[in-house]
Design a protein around this motif. Structure first.
Motif: not given
Length: 447
Positions: A65-67, A71-73, A248-251, A388-394
């Motif tokens: 959650i905090i992550g 990431g969002f900020c 944020g979603l990546e985190y 958006m592409q960085a999400i896939f690293s998550g």
């Protein structure tokens, strides 16, 4: 448009610019981790080892959650950094005020939702019964006051987007000492236990966030408090959300893997939870500076992308990797020599727990270069605006943690637990290297 309180990262020697900008971030995260570390010592010594385990049991949920909020900020600051690099003052104002509206929305959603879902989530995670009440006591107030976390992270992100990493550092240092003082007062003198630790964290973060905001308003002269900028802009909000939500979603996607990891640790019992918690607290103290250098890269890349200086981006990547390599070697030597002493400092003289905590630290330290390199490439991708592409690293981290956690559960192996994070880092790094090279090639052809 620049002044003494901002820094243009599009000029000067890349390694010098990155290090000078990142050093306050590094020192800031060290102080931030210092008061988290002191939290652990005070809770472990003044309350109990079970209380320390309760705090540790919240780590993956906190990361989830905090992550996301962090990431969002950070993502909200990327368009501002790009417009700063392009000297586009009007759009800086529009992005800033529309980012505030998004911060309010996120605070309401998570503040209300997680205040009610804490117990259910910790139960699903199979938190040991002896630790769950303490875990709820520690993390639930922080969710209720999550707007404080949003305030600090957003204000710091905006200052950094203007090249000012120094003042967020000063305010974080002040907050760190305030947190420690409150810990000693609330836990040591008033005997408030885990509740005192939670209150100290919230108050310290509120103070640092307000100081960031005050400095932004009074000293940088980059934000104008004029009615003409206050109106809601769908196009600016869409751009902000396009970058910030994926970050944020990546985190959070990565943190889902951390939740699975926590379940694997929980399945090994209270001894494993306490030992890994101590080791993880120490590990974070060593690896957070790597993440800070990554944050510096995001701003550096964002400003240079806005200024269309791609050669400087390539130079920055090389400089960042060299910096991480040197630091990882330092960590490897230090942990190799002092792992037992550091673990005993947190846990006390409990030889079996110290042995397991030290084992965790030594295994992790041999793979720190994976984490350091990931921070460079992932933040480069984000600074270019490809969140958006960085999400896939998550997703890569999720897969790595998930598979290794299942193996640890099946084998009932603490050693395999120590390998969960390194496997996650390796998969995410491979993806980010490929994607950064691909996107930079595409950008070079379009300029």
């Amino acid at each position: 448009m620049n002044n003494s309180n901002t820094t243009d990262l599009t000029t000067g020697k890349p390694i010098t610019r990155i290090l000078s900008f990142s050093m306050p971030l590094v020192l800031g995260t060290l102080f931030q981790q210092l008061y988290s570390f002191v939290d652990s010592i005070i809770v472990g010594r003044f309350v109990s080892s079970d209380a320390l385990g309760s705090v540790g049991a919240t780590y993956s949920l906190n990361f989830l959650i905090i992550g996301f909020v962090q990431g969002f900020c950070v993502g909200l600051g990327i368009p501002i950094a790009q417009r700063f690099g392009a000297h586009d003052h009007p759009n800086i104002q529009r992005y800033f005020y529309n980012a505030i509206y998004l911060c309010i929305a996120i605070s309401l959603i998570f503040g209300v939702g997680m205040s009610f879902a804490t117990r259910w989530t910790l139960t699903i995670m199979q938190t040991p019964p002896s630790l769950i009440e303490g875990a709820i006591t520690f993390i639930q107030p922080q969710f209720a006051f999550i707007w404080v976390t949003v305030l600090y992270n957003f204000s710091a992100s905006v200052l950094r987007s203007f090249g000012d990493s120094t003042h967020p550092f000063y305010f974080l240092v002040l907050a760190s000492f305030l947190n420690i003082a409150l810990d000693l007062w609330l836990i040591g003198l008033w005997h408030m236990g885990i509740t005192g630790a939670a209150i100290a964290t919230i108050v310290a973060q509120l103070v640092s966030g307000l100081l960031n905001l005050l400095w932004l308003a009074k000293k940088t002269h980059m934000v104008e408090f004029k009615r003409q900028w206050f109106s809601f802009s769908p196009s600016h909000t869409k751009r902000l959300a396009y970058i910030a939500l994926p970050m944020g979603l990546e985190y959070s996607v990565s943190a889902i893997g951390a939740v699975i990891m926590q379940m694997a640790i929980n399945s090994l019992g209270t001894v494993a939870v306490i030992s890994q918690t101590a080791g993880e607290k120490i590990r974070q103290m060593f690896t957070l500076p790597m993440e800070s250098i990554g944050m510096g890269m995001a701003t550096y890349v964002g400003q240079n992308y806005g200024a269309q200086k791609l050669r400087r981006i390539h130079q920055g990547i090389r400089s960042g990797l060299l910096t991480q390599l040197c630091y990882c070697l330092f960590c490897l030597i230090t942990i190799g020599l002092f792992a037992n002493s550091l673990s005993e400092l947190v846990i006390g003289h409990q030889p079996h727990l110290v042995e397991l905590s030290s084992q965790y630290l030594r295994i992790m330290s041999t793979t720190f270069i994976l984490h350091g390199s990931l921070m460079i490439y992932r933040n480069t991708l984000q600074g270019l605006g490809f969140s958006m592409q960085a999400i896939f690293s998550g997703v890569g981290e999720l897969v790595g943690r998930g598979i290794t956690s299942l193996i640890a559960i099946a084998m009932v192996s603490y050693t395999v637990v120590c390998l969960i994070n390194p496997v996650a880092w390796a998969l995410a790094l491979a993806y980010c290297i490929f994607m950064v090279n691909r996107k930079l090639t595409m950008i070079e052809k379009s300029f």
